[in-house]
Design an enzyme around this catalytic site. Structure first.
Site, PDB file in Angstrom:
ATOM      1  N   ASN A  62       0.828  -1.194   0.000  1.00 56.42           N
ATOM      2  CA  ASN A  62       0.000   0.000   0.000  1.00 56.42           C
ATOM      3  C   ASN A  62       0.868   1.251   0.000  1.00 56.42           C
ATOM      4  O   ASN A  62       1.556   1.531   1.003  1.00 56.42           O
ATOM      5  CB  ASN A  62      -0.912   0.031   1.228  1.00 56.42           C
ATOM      6  CG  ASN A  62      -1.718   1.318   1.303  1.00 56.42           C
ATOM      7  OD1 ASN A  62      -2.686   1.491   0.574  1.00 56.42           O
ATOM      8  ND2 ASN A  62      -1.323   2.241   2.172  1.00 56.42           N
ATOM      9  N   GLU A  63       0.888   1.960  -1.120  1.00 55.58           N
ATOM     10  CA  GLU A  63       1.447   3.309  -1.287  1.00 55.58           C
ATOM     11  C   GLU A  63       2.954   3.415  -1.204  1.00 55.58           C
ATOM     12  O   GLU A  63       3.496   4.538  -1.237  1.00 55.58           O
ATOM     13  CB  GLU A  63       0.791   4.296  -0.298  1.00 55.58           C
ATOM     14  CG  GLU A  63      -0.705   4.438  -0.516  1.00 55.58           C
ATOM     15  CD  GLU A  63      -1.360   5.554   0.273  1.00 55.58           C
ATOM     16  OE1 GLU A  63      -2.489   5.933  -0.084  1.00 55.58           O
ATOM     17  OE2 GLU A  63      -0.746   6.033   1.242  1.00 55.58           O
ATOM     18  N   ASN A  64       3.684   2.305  -1.153  1.00 56.86           N
ATOM     19  CA  ASN A  64       5.130   2.419  -0.992  1.00 56.86           C
ATOM     20  C   ASN A  64       5.848   2.761  -2.291  1.00 56.86           C
ATOM     21  O   ASN A  64       6.855   3.492  -2.270  1.00 56.86           O
ATOM     22  CB  ASN A  64       5.689   1.122  -0.400  1.00 56.86           C
ATOM     23  CG  ASN A  64       5.211   0.900   1.015  1.00 56.86           C
ATOM     24  OD1 ASN A  64       4.721   1.817   1.660  1.00 56.86           O
ATOM     25  ND2 ASN A  64       5.323  -0.319   1.496  1.00 56.86           N
TER      26      ASN A  64
END
Length: 818
Positions: A422-424
């Site tokens: 998630n979002e890295n």
């Protein structure tokens, strides 16, 4: 046959400077301390801060294991002590012997204790937990600092990240035996792993079960049989002496397909694996599987490259919600809670649930319910909002965790996509990570190397996507709306929600808008007097950076400044529903270019102001009821297209939708100024766009006009100006109460409350929990033209009166013209 003995009783927790208290297993330190009355409820008031010390302390669990029957009595050659989950850094001792150490909440552990439990007096078993902070800070010192969206060290150990706090959750760093413990006794061999690859070819279902065995010395030279039964079909394979890995395949003719909800039924087949030594069954494994195909279409087109789920050959617009852990203390989440929350999601029209990467791989109860309800599951690997080191000791843990959980979850038909993080990937490009890292590892090797390899090896039947958001390659920005998945957070953070209509992402995997919890929820959790947006408890239960400021700036384009807390509470809940509606209506009208929306978020883990549709006490916000409209198979919405108005007739059902749309330009007093009837046909799974005659477009001057569009039982409204500029009349209505049942059986009567509008009523809302904390209403925001009626069903209201009902009804009219 293998014997299983649960180890659930007799546990105690040693408390610093206090001695010992009874411990519940499964459980955690916080829940044991709560039960013993040693800490206040951290979900109430400011108590979270008072219990912060718990996460910094070390803890020891202890019980005594009684003697087991010796090999001569029971015929068992081997005894294993099995922990399904330890949170997180622990040393396990049996008597004076160290069995091993753990450092991963998301894995199970097995220890050979053969011959160690035969003492007549019993053997002490201790599990000593080191604070997660201590271990994370040790690893950070070893590997170096990494950028992180939050000031907590969760990337340095394999633990539920959100227990360290999030922008919707408390910082309650847990420790404990959070999953069951047991002793398994077995002989000859056991099933060490079963990974069923489920496919379908035409009408034939196929299960290819990959089997791992563990043998005792006496079983090493024995031929063994593995039997696979799927429904009424049976297949067998022989594991030759010394063989620990084999595959057995079974075909099911005329297999019934498993479909997402709204597309067909969800037939499930029992899948059973038996390990046999001659006629003796040594071990068994059983799950339920469903036959369906799943693909992820990311092929390039004139608009970029898409992200469309294809199930059984049918392309799907995903009507999704993001799922966070239902409780900061996951051991408290039972099968009934999972089932209730997921049934509520299904009832709201949801057909996809994304398990977010800062939480946990959920219980089998979660995935079983999704299988049965036809809810597609998007499963994140557990990485979120931080740079994760790729060196030891983390890398080996990450691979072991991934292999174990992919194999565990792959039987579930509902699981349709694995997502790397998630979002890295986005964070690396946009959040100044690249400069801070200066070449250090940050997780890219996991998302683009290790994890896709594990999925390809263990579960090749499902697609893998490297992250959310992710455009498919570094050739495009990771959050490029024209490629792959996108997260839309600039709007909530910096813009009015009308800006959702400025783009058409290929798949919106996260977007959302905040609102406070229901009034009764906040009143239970907070002792603030008076309750106010900025009272101490309200501020403490608002975890988003500048959250109240963003709520205020989100209201400003639409409404005057609320006069009091009750007005603020109502309008922020209205604005949440309006914001999500603006996005979903716009993006659904652009199917098939946009192939899904996943609202952040379905649920909460405690009482809090957040983006959820269902608050931490399980009460529905108006957003929940709005989702029922937005995610219904048929949706009617007025959209701006190329400077003109169009009526979008969205038909996601499997049948053609044909009819006549009735469009009216209406004065706020109810007079029809112009009208037209327009026939339409929307084929199954399509959107029909009907141009709106310019003469029907409401005039903005004076704020006295609106457009109403009807098709069958559906209606859409379009107002040309913000609410604060609409010439709303003073709201007037008539109320009628019909009470069903007299409560003689101890339950509250069911009340039907009928509201008949004498004026235009905009976003009429009955706040049922203000009538009684247990009361619920079956509808949310309702807009009525003069003379129209709506009936709300209220349950859990013990003393219904019209006077009380009137005090719980609110409208935008009153908020604007006060």
């Amino acid at each position: 046959m293998k014997d299983i003995t649960p180890v659930a009783d007799g546990w105690e927790l040693r408390v610093p400077d206090h001695g010992s208290v009874p411990a519940q297993v499964p459980g955690c330190v916080h829940t044991d301390l709560l039960a013993a009355g040693l800490i206040p409820d951290p979900y109430l008031d400011l108590n979270e801060a008072e219990v912060a010390w718990v996460g910094r302390a070390d803890w020891t669990y202890r019980t005594v294991l009684g003697p087991l029957d010796g090999p001569g009595e029971a015929g068992h050659e081997r005894a294993d002590l099995v922990f399904d989950g330890l949170d997180t850094v622990a040393e396990i001792r049996l008597g004076d012997r160290v069995l091993g150490a753990t450092r991963n909440m998301h894995r199970g552990y097995r220890f050979d204790v053969t011959g160690l439990l035969d003492g007549a007096g019993g053997t002490p078993l201790t599990v000593a937990f080191t604070s997660a902070y201590t271990e994370a800070e040790r690893v950070r010192a070893l590997l170096g600092d990494r950028p992180n969206a939050y000031p907590e060290p969760f990337p340095y150990l394999r633990k539920m990240a959100c227990s360290f706090g999030w922008d919707w959750g408390p910082t309650l760093v847990t420790a404990g035996i959070w999953k069951p413990v047991r002793i398994e006794r077995w002989s000859t061999a056991r099933l060490a792993g079963v990974a069923p690859l489920v496919t379908v070819d035409g009408a034939t279902g196929r299960v290819e079960a990959r089997i791992d065995l563990e043998r005792t010395p006496s079983g090493a030279a024995r031929p063994l049989t593995v039997r696979l039964r799927v429904g009424g079909s049976v297949a067998e394979a022989t594991a030759a002496p010394g063989t620990d890995h084999l595959t057995v395949s079974c075909e099911v003719p005329d297999a019934r397909l498993w479909w997402p909800r709204g597309y067909g039924e969800q037939p499930l087949y029992a899948c059973e694996v038996s390990l046999l030594d001659g006629d003796e069954q040594l071990d068994g494994w059983e799950r339920r599987i469903g036959f369906r195909s799943v693909e992820l279409d990311t092929s390039p087109d004139e608009g970029g490259s898409g992200f469309t789920l294809v199930v059984n050959g049918v392309r799907i617009f995903a009507r999704g919600v993001n799922w966070i852990p239902e409780d900061v203390f996951p051991s408290r989440i039972g099968a009934d809670t999972y089932r209730l929350r997921l049934e509520q999601a299904a009832d709201a029209g949801v057909d996809l649930v994304r398990v977010w990467g800062g939480g946990i791989y959920e219980s089998e109860h979660f995935y079983d319910a999704c299988d049965e309800l036809g809810l597609l599951v998007w499963q994140d690997f557990l990485f979120a909002c931080a740079a994760y080191p790729e060196e030891k000791p983390l890398r080996g843990e990450v691979e072991a965790e991934a292999r174990e959980n992919v194999a565990r979850l792959m039987p579930h038909a509902s699981l349709v996509v694995w997502n790397g993080n998630n979002e890295n990937l986005w964070g690396f490009r946009d959040w100044e990570w690249e400069e801070q890292l200066a070449g250090e590892s940050w997780g890219e090797g996991y998302y683009l190397g290790l994890l896709p390899r594990v999925v390809a090896e263990v579960d090749p039947t499902r697609p893998y996507w490297a992250g959310s958001p992710w455009s498919g390659s570094w050739d495009h920005h990771p959050n490029d709306p024209e490629h792959g998945t996108a997260h839309s957070w600039e709007v909530w953070n910096r813009e009015d929600y009308a800006a959702y209509q400025d783009s058409v992402p290929r798949f919106v995997a996260e977007f959302g808008w905040q609102a406070p919890a229901a009034y009764a929820t906040m009143r239970r959790a907070l002792s603030d007097d008076p309750l106010a947006p900025d009272s101490p408890g309200m501020l403490h239960h608002q975890k988003a950076g500048d959250g109240n400021g963003k709520l205020a700036r989100g209201l400003a384009p639409h409404f005057p400044v609320p006069a009091d807390f009750d007005g603020w509470h109502y309008l922020t809940q209205v604005n949440q529903a309006r914001a999500v509606a603006a996005g979903v209506e716009h993006w659904r009208s652009h199917w098939p270019r946009c192939a899904g929306t996943v609202v952040w978020q379905l649920n909460d883990c405690w009482p809090v102001t957040s983006w959820s549709a269902i608050d931490g006490d399980g009460r529905f916000k108006p957003l929940y009821h709005e989702l029922k409209r937005l995610y219904a198979d048929r949706l009617l919405t007025v959209q701006e297209r190329d400077g003109a108005l169009a009526l979008a007739v969205v038909n996601q059902s499997g049948q053609e939708w044909a009819g006549t749309a009735w469009l009216r330009r209406v004065d706020v007093d109810g007079a029809v100024l112009a009208e037209a009837r327009v026939p339409f046909t929307a084929a199954a799974r399509t959107v029909a766009l009907l141009p709106v005659d310019p003469g029907l477009r409401p005039a903005p001057d004076g704020g006295r006009e609106l457009l109403a569009a009807d098709a069958g039982e559906l209606r859409a409204y379009w107002f040309p100006v913000p609410d604060k500029d609409v010439a709303y009349p003073e709201p007037q209505w008539d109320l009628e109460l019909a009470v069903r049942g007299d409560g003689a059986d101890g339950t509250a009567p069911v009340v039907e409350l009928t509201v008949t509008a004498r004026t235009l009523l905009r976003d009429l809302l009955l706040q049922a929990d203000r009538l009684d904390p247990a009361a619920t209403a079956d509808r949310g925001l309702i807009t009525l033209l003069p003379g129209e009626s709506a009936t709300l069903t209220v349950r859990g209201w013990p003393d219904p009166t019209r006077k009380a009902a009137a005090t719980a009804l609110r409208t935008v009219n009153a908020a604007v013209i006060r």
